[in-house]
Scaffold this active site. Structure first.
Site, PDB file in Angstrom:
ATOM      1  N   GLY A  31      -0.794  -7.557  -1.992  1.00  0.00           N
ATOM      2  CA  GLY A  31      -1.734  -7.073  -0.974  1.00  0.00           C
ATOM      3  C   GLY A  31      -3.093  -7.144  -1.623  1.00  0.00           C
ATOM      4  O   GLY A  31      -3.231  -6.794  -2.802  1.00  0.00           O
ATOM      5  N   THR A  33      -6.045  -5.720  -2.102  1.00  0.00           N
ATOM      6  CA  THR A  33      -6.664  -4.716  -2.990  1.00  0.00           C
ATOM      7  C   THR A  33      -5.716  -4.332  -4.125  1.00  0.00           C
ATOM      8  O   THR A  33      -6.167  -4.038  -5.233  1.00  0.00           O
ATOM      9  CB  THR A  33      -7.056  -3.460  -2.203  1.00  0.00           C
ATOM     10  OG1 THR A  33      -5.930  -3.062  -1.399  1.00  0.00           O
ATOM     11  CG2 THR A  33      -8.258  -3.722  -1.310  1.00  0.00           C
ATOM     12  N   TYR A  90       4.429  -9.995   4.567  1.00  0.00           N
ATOM     13  CA  TYR A  90       3.802 -11.278   4.898  1.00  0.00           C
ATOM     14  C   TYR A  90       4.515 -12.420   4.200  1.00  0.00           C
ATOM     15  O   TYR A  90       5.089 -12.251   3.135  1.00  0.00           O
ATOM     16  CB  TYR A  90       2.302 -11.275   4.577  1.00  0.00           C
ATOM     17  CG  TYR A  90       1.897 -11.384   3.131  1.00  0.00           C
ATOM     18  CD1 TYR A  90       1.971 -10.294   2.278  1.00  0.00           C
ATOM     19  CD2 TYR A  90       1.395 -12.581   2.619  1.00  0.00           C
ATOM     20  CE1 TYR A  90       1.556 -10.386   0.957  1.00  0.00           C
ATOM     21  CE2 TYR A  90       0.976 -12.684   1.299  1.00  0.00           C
ATOM     22  CZ  TYR A  90       1.062 -11.571   0.476  1.00  0.00           C
ATOM     23  OH  TYR A  90       0.652 -11.667  -0.832  1.00  0.00           O
ATOM     24  N   ARG A 105       2.841  -6.494  10.173  1.00  0.00           N
ATOM     25  CA  ARG A 105       2.224  -5.294   9.591  1.00  0.00           C
ATOM     26  C   ARG A 105       1.601  -4.381  10.638  1.00  0.00           C
ATOM     27  O   ARG A 105       0.868  -3.464  10.284  1.00  0.00           O
ATOM     28  CB  ARG A 105       1.181  -5.718   8.540  1.00  0.00           C
ATOM     29  CG  ARG A 105       0.013  -6.476   9.121  1.00  0.00           C
ATOM     30  CD  ARG A 105      -0.818  -7.234   8.101  1.00  0.00           C
ATOM     31  NE  ARG A 105      -1.405  -6.439   7.060  1.00  0.00           N
ATOM     32  CZ  ARG A 105      -2.242  -6.945   6.135  1.00  0.00           C
ATOM     33  NH1 ARG A 105      -2.556  -8.231   6.146  1.00  0.00           N
ATOM     34  NH2 ARG A 105      -2.744  -6.168   5.206  1.00  0.00           N
ATOM     35  N   LYS A 227     -17.632 -16.673  -4.027  1.00  0.00           N
ATOM     36  CA  LYS A 227     -16.606 -17.588  -4.552  1.00  0.00           C
ATOM     37  C   LYS A 227     -16.499 -18.794  -3.620  1.00  0.00           C
ATOM     38  O   LYS A 227     -16.700 -18.678  -2.418  1.00  0.00           O
ATOM     39  CB  LYS A 227     -15.262 -16.854  -4.614  1.00  0.00           C
ATOM     40  CG  LYS A 227     -15.252 -15.693  -5.595  1.00  0.00           C
ATOM     41  CD  LYS A 227     -14.144 -14.683  -5.273  1.00  0.00           C
ATOM     42  CE  LYS A 227     -14.536 -13.790  -4.123  1.00  0.00           C
ATOM     43  NZ  LYS A 227     -13.509 -12.834  -3.712  1.00  0.00           N
ATOM     44  N   ALA A 232     -18.566 -24.482  -7.405  1.00  0.00           N
ATOM     45  CA  ALA A 232     -19.293 -23.472  -8.186  1.00  0.00           C
ATOM     46  C   ALA A 232     -19.402 -22.146  -7.433  1.00  0.00           C
ATOM     47  O   ALA A 232     -19.584 -22.113  -6.215  1.00  0.00           O
ATOM     48  CB  ALA A 232     -20.682 -23.987  -8.522  1.00  0.00           C
ATOM     49  N   GLY A 259      -8.727 -15.316  -5.062  1.00  0.00           N
ATOM     50  CA  GLY A 259      -9.916 -14.472  -4.903  1.00  0.00           C
ATOM     51  C   GLY A 259      -9.699 -13.076  -5.468  1.00  0.00           C
ATOM     52  O   GLY A 259     -10.592 -12.503  -6.115  1.00  0.00           O
ATOM     53  N   ASP A 260      -8.520 -12.533  -5.247  1.00  0.00           N
ATOM     54  CA  ASP A 260      -8.249 -11.159  -5.713  1.00  0.00           C
ATOM     55  C   ASP A 260      -8.193 -11.086  -7.237  1.00  0.00           C
ATOM     56  O   ASP A 260      -8.658 -10.119  -7.846  1.00  0.00           O
ATOM     57  CB  ASP A 260      -6.916 -10.657  -5.147  1.00  0.00           C
ATOM     58  CG  ASP A 260      -6.871 -10.759  -3.637  1.00  0.00           C
ATOM     59  OD1 ASP A 260      -7.934 -10.670  -3.003  1.00  0.00           O
ATOM     60  OD2 ASP A 260      -5.764 -10.938  -3.091  1.00  0.00           O
TER      61      ASP A 260
HETATM   62  O1  ELE Z   1      -3.827 -11.193   3.580  1.00  0.00           O
HETATM   63  C1  ELE Z   1      -3.463 -10.093   3.215  1.00  0.00           C
HETATM   64  O2  ELE Z   1      -3.499  -9.104   3.933  1.00  0.00           O
HETATM   65  C2  ELE Z   1      -2.983  -9.893   1.853  1.00  0.00           C
HETATM   66  O3  ELE Z   1      -3.324  -8.902   1.264  1.00  0.00           O
HETATM   67  C3  ELE Z   1      -2.112 -10.927   1.278  1.00  0.00           C
HETATM   68  C4  ELE Z   1      -2.570 -11.654   0.056  1.00  0.00           C
HETATM   69  O4  ELE Z   1      -1.986 -11.084  -1.105  1.00  0.00           O
HETATM   70  C5  ELE Z   1      -4.044 -11.722  -0.133  1.00  0.00           C
HETATM   71  O5  ELE Z   1      -4.670 -11.918   1.087  1.00  0.00           O
HETATM   72  C6  ELE Z   1      -4.402 -12.834  -1.064  1.00  0.00           C
HETATM   73  O6  ELE Z   1      -5.786 -12.995  -1.084  1.00  0.00           O
HETATM   74  P1  ELE Z   1      -6.571 -14.230  -1.689  1.00  0.00           P
HETATM   75  O7  ELE Z   1      -7.002 -13.822  -3.066  1.00  0.00           O
HETATM   76  O8  ELE Z   1      -7.740 -14.391  -0.789  1.00  0.00           O
HETATM   77  O9  ELE Z   1      -5.638 -15.390  -1.684  1.00  0.00           O
END
Ligand code: ELE
Length: 309
Positions: A31, A33, A90, A105, A227, A232, A259-260
């Site tokens: 998730g 965060t 998910y 969800r 990002k 870059a 990204g997380d």
């Molecule tokens: O979409 C959601 O609600 C989630 O939390 C599932 C995923 O774990 C993140 O979205 C991954 O995020 P990215 O780092 O942008 O790939």
């Protein structure tokens, strides 16, 4: 001890692999965060505690998520329990070179994470860093969203540094329910904003990364890190700006969590005193490790200091 607190939704994650015997599905816990808190925990030193605030049920999978978070060294003591709700789920699909998510969800326990304002206040007050995202906001009713932003603002007034990733997921926002206004309100109470250009472009039509960064500065952020996948990253910081190119990664297995993981590494290194330039370099290395593995989180040994010096 210093404290990093992340607020949001932890889910059951399913990612697939096609082998000789057909397609198999791997279950994990993730998730956005939580992912950031997890990477931050892996990289922060022992002077820091990392806690996660969400709501979970009492069912088997809620217990499994709680146990996983605890086993990762992240504090779970403040998590709300909502006995008649279960966690969200998910599935990850790879298509056109990127990861895509399908969610179950709508009735998750985490949707109620901000229903108890006192619990929310206890979670954030006294924290040194508070982290939340556009997904945290998307899963809440409008009045609870406002309550969460107010508690984050109060924590900031009490000395916390606030970090926010807009993490725009149009599928979680029904038309006209305040996506843009919510992002602006969240950025207005944040010190650091960590958007992804590919998410911002379709919603705001930003002509380049600088336009994205300037918009979040205009809302009130002081440090904006935009990002852009393999391109870059742009950092605007105290009026200055610079770009940083991620190192090339060989085979991308699954971009989920890129990204997380970047955010977790960036915030951890900033928290420990690195300047933005060094923090971005580390964040790129960690995101590069993340995308070579399925799912959002990686085997912990891949983040050992000799792997990411
Ligand atoms: O979409 C959601 O609600 C989630 O939390 C599932 C995923 O774990 C993140 O979205 C991954 O995020 P990215 O780092 O942008 O790939």
């Amino acid at each position: 001890m210093r404290g990093f607190v992340a607020i949001g939704e932890a889910m059951v994650e399913l990612s697939s692999r096609v082998g000789a015997d057909g397609e198999s599905w791997r279950m994990a816990v993730a998730g956005d965060t939580l992912n950031t808190a997890w990477y931050a925990r892996a990289l922060l030193d022992g002077d820091w505690t990392v806690s996660y605030f969400t709501a979970l049920g009492t069912d088997r999978y809620s217990r499994r998520i709680r146990d996983f978070i605890t086993a990762s060294g992240i504090e779970t003591g403040l998590i709300r329990t909502v006995p008649d709700r279960r966690p969200g789920l998910y599935m990850i699909h790879q298509q056109d070179g990127d990861r895509h998510f399908t969610y179950w969800r709508d009735m998750s326990a985490a949707r109620l994470l901000a229903d108890d304002t006192d619990a929310l206040r206890r979670a954030v007050l006294g924290a040194d860093i508070v982290y939340f995202s556009g997904i945290t906001l998307a899963i809440l009713q409008a009045d609870r969203r406002a309550a969460l932003i107010a508690e984050v603002a109060a924590a900031r007034a009490a000395g916390a540094r606030v970090a926010f990733d807009p993490n725009i997921r149009p599928a979680l926002w029904s038309g006209g329910d305040g996506l843009k206004a919510s992002l602006a309100a969240a950025a207005a109470v944040s010190d650091v904003v960590l958007p992804t250009f590919g998410d911002e472009l379709p919603l705001f039509g930003d002509k380049d990364l600088l336009a994205t960064a300037r918009r979040y500065c205009a809302y009130g952020a002081r440090e904006v890190v935009v990002k852009n996948g393999a391109e870059a990253t742009l950092v605007l910081h105290h009026g200055g700006q610079f770009e940083s190119l991620p190192p090339r990664v060989g085979e991308v297995v699954d971009a989920t969590g890129a990204g997380d993981s970047f955010n977790g590494a960036y915030l951890a290194r900033r928290a420990m005193g690195d300047p933005p330039e060094a923090a971005v370099r580390m964040a790129h290395r960690v995101a590069g490790i993340c995308i070579r593995h399925p799912g959002a989180l990686v085997p912990p040994h891949t983040l050992a200091p000799e792997q990411v010096p």
